[in-house]
Motif scaffolding. Sequence first.
Motif, PDB file in Angstrom:
ATOM      1  N   LYS A  14     -25.896  -1.259  -2.094  1.00  0.00           N
ATOM      2  CA  LYS A  14     -25.414  -2.440  -2.804  1.00  0.00           C
ATOM      3  C   LYS A  14     -24.007  -2.851  -2.375  1.00  0.00           C
ATOM      4  N   THR A  15     -23.167  -1.871  -2.049  1.00  0.00           N
ATOM      5  CA  THR A  15     -21.792  -2.156  -1.636  1.00  0.00           C
ATOM      6  C   THR A  15     -21.485  -1.362  -0.373  1.00  0.00           C
ATOM      7  N   PHE A  16     -20.353  -1.636   0.220  1.00  0.00           N
ATOM      8  CA  PHE A  16     -19.957  -0.931   1.434  1.00  0.00           C
ATOM      9  C   PHE A  16     -19.783   0.569   1.184  1.00  0.00           C
ATOM     10  N   ASN A 105     -22.783  -6.149  -0.730  1.00  0.00           N
ATOM     11  CA  ASN A 105     -21.708  -6.919  -1.354  1.00  0.00           C
ATOM     12  C   ASN A 105     -20.322  -6.402  -0.968  1.00  0.00           C
ATOM     13  N   LEU A 106     -19.460  -7.342  -0.644  1.00  0.00           N
ATOM     14  CA  LEU A 106     -18.057  -7.047  -0.331  1.00  0.00           C
ATOM     15  C   LEU A 106     -17.254  -7.194  -1.618  1.00  0.00           C
ATOM     16  N   SER A 107     -16.710  -6.082  -2.109  1.00  0.00           N
ATOM     17  CA  SER A 107     -15.980  -6.107  -3.374  1.00  0.00           C
ATOM     18  C   SER A 107     -14.555  -6.596  -3.193  1.00  0.00           C
ATOM     19  N   GLN A 108     -13.997  -7.133  -4.272  1.00  0.00           N
ATOM     20  CA  GLN A 108     -12.609  -7.588  -4.236  1.00  0.00           C
ATOM     21  C   GLN A 108     -11.667  -6.410  -4.026  1.00  0.00           C
ATOM     22  N   GLU A 109     -12.042  -5.242  -4.536  1.00  0.00           N
ATOM     23  CA  GLU A 109     -11.232  -4.040  -4.350  1.00  0.00           C
ATOM     24  C   GLU A 109     -11.084  -3.715  -2.863  1.00  0.00           C
ATOM     25  N   THR A 110     -12.205  -3.792  -2.120  1.00  0.00           N
ATOM     26  CA  THR A 110     -12.151  -3.517  -0.685  1.00  0.00           C
ATOM     27  C   THR A 110     -11.347  -4.587   0.044  1.00  0.00           C
ATOM     28  N   VAL A 111     -11.531  -5.851  -0.345  1.00  0.00           N
ATOM     29  CA  VAL A 111     -10.769  -6.954   0.249  1.00  0.00           C
ATOM     30  C   VAL A 111      -9.274  -6.719   0.064  1.00  0.00           C
ATOM     31  N   ASP A 112      -8.882  -6.328  -1.138  1.00  0.00           N
ATOM     32  CA  ASP A 112      -7.460  -6.095  -1.425  1.00  0.00           C
ATOM     33  C   ASP A 112      -6.893  -4.968  -0.565  1.00  0.00           C
ATOM     34  N   LYS A 113      -7.696  -3.922  -0.326  1.00  0.00           N
ATOM     35  CA  LYS A 113      -7.228  -2.809   0.506  1.00  0.00           C
ATOM     36  C   LYS A 113      -7.077  -3.238   1.958  1.00  0.00           C
ATOM     37  N   SER A 125     -11.257 -12.783   3.028  1.00  0.00           N
ATOM     38  CA  SER A 125     -11.615 -13.266   1.698  1.00  0.00           C
ATOM     39  C   SER A 125     -13.133 -13.291   1.589  1.00  0.00           C
ATOM     40  N   VAL A 126     -13.626 -13.538   0.392  1.00  0.00           N
ATOM     41  CA  VAL A 126     -15.073 -13.524   0.174  1.00  0.00           C
ATOM     42  C   VAL A 126     -15.581 -14.907  -0.226  1.00  0.00           C
ATOM     43  N   MET A 127     -16.867 -15.126   0.028  1.00  0.00           N
ATOM     44  CA  MET A 127     -17.551 -16.292  -0.496  1.00  0.00           C
ATOM     45  C   MET A 127     -18.900 -15.821  -1.027  1.00  0.00           C
ATOM     46  N   ASP A 149     -26.998 -12.995  -6.387  1.00  0.00           N
ATOM     47  CA  ASP A 149     -25.770 -13.544  -5.816  1.00  0.00           C
ATOM     48  C   ASP A 149     -25.145 -12.501  -4.894  1.00  0.00           C
ATOM     49  N   ALA A 150     -24.745 -12.925  -3.701  1.00  0.00           N
ATOM     50  CA  ALA A 150     -24.200 -11.989  -2.720  1.00  0.00           C
ATOM     51  C   ALA A 150     -22.780 -12.382  -2.346  1.00  0.00           C
ATOM     52  N   THR A 151     -21.861 -11.423  -2.434  1.00  0.00           N
ATOM     53  CA  THR A 151     -20.477 -11.677  -2.028  1.00  0.00           C
ATOM     54  C   THR A 151     -20.293 -11.175  -0.600  1.00  0.00           C
ATOM     55  N   CYS A 152     -19.949 -12.090   0.287  1.00  0.00           N
ATOM     56  CA  CYS A 152     -19.846 -11.786   1.717  1.00  0.00           C
ATOM     57  C   CYS A 152     -18.477 -12.185   2.251  1.00  0.00           C
TER      58      CYS A 152
END
Length: 200
Positions: A14-16, A105-113, A125-127, A149-152
Motif C-alpha cells: 500500500k505504501t513505499f 501511495n506516496l505519503s506526505q511523511e516520506t515527501v517531507d523527508k 510533491s504529490v498529486m 484514490d492514489a497519491t503519486c
Amino acid sequence: SQAWGLVTYDPDIKTFKDLAGKTIGGTAPGGTPPTVLNAILKGAGVLDQVEYIGGIPPAFGAMMMVGDVDALWYGQAWKDPNGKWKTSAMPMHGILNYKQTYWVNLSQETVDKVNADPANGFDISVMTVPKGAISVPNAPSTIVNPPADATCLMWNNALTAWDTTEEEVVYELLKFFAVDNVKEWASAMDYQESVELLAE
C-alpha cells in the motif's frame, strides 16, 4: 504535470514502506534505482531492503505479469484538456487490463523527508489520482483503475530553449511536438499495436 509512481498487483503493498523485501522494476540500468525513486525509497526507510531490476518499457508488462517484479516504477496518469484521466498505451494498458492494479501511495511523511534531505538537491510533491478515474480500452468491467484514490509523485515535463535560440527553431520544434507529431504519435501508441509489441 502527470502522476508518476509504482504500480503493483499485490494489494498488500500500500505504501513505499511495504516494499521492504520486494523487487522493483524500472528504466534505469543495473541495480540502482533512478534518482527520484532512490530518494523516495531512502525517505521511506527501505532503500537497502529492496532489489531493483532495470529494463525497457516494452518488457515491463511481461515483468509484471510473470512476477519478476513486485512493483513497477512506471505507473503514470494525467488529465487531458477535457479533464479526462489517461495513461500511456505501452505498457500501462496491458498492465491495467491484465489484472487489478494497485498504486503504491506516496505519503506526505516520506515527501517531507525527501524534501528535508539537502543531499537530494530537489523537492517533490504529490498529486491524487481519483478512484476509478482511469479508463482503459478493453478492461474487464470488474477492474477499477485505480481501485482507490492514489497519491503519486507529481511529475512535470516541459520543453525549454535557451534565450539565444533562434525564434524559427523554437517555432518549428513547437509545431512538430504540438501539431505534426500528435497524429503520428497517437497512431504509434495504438493499444493493439502495444499488445502485439508486448507479445513479441
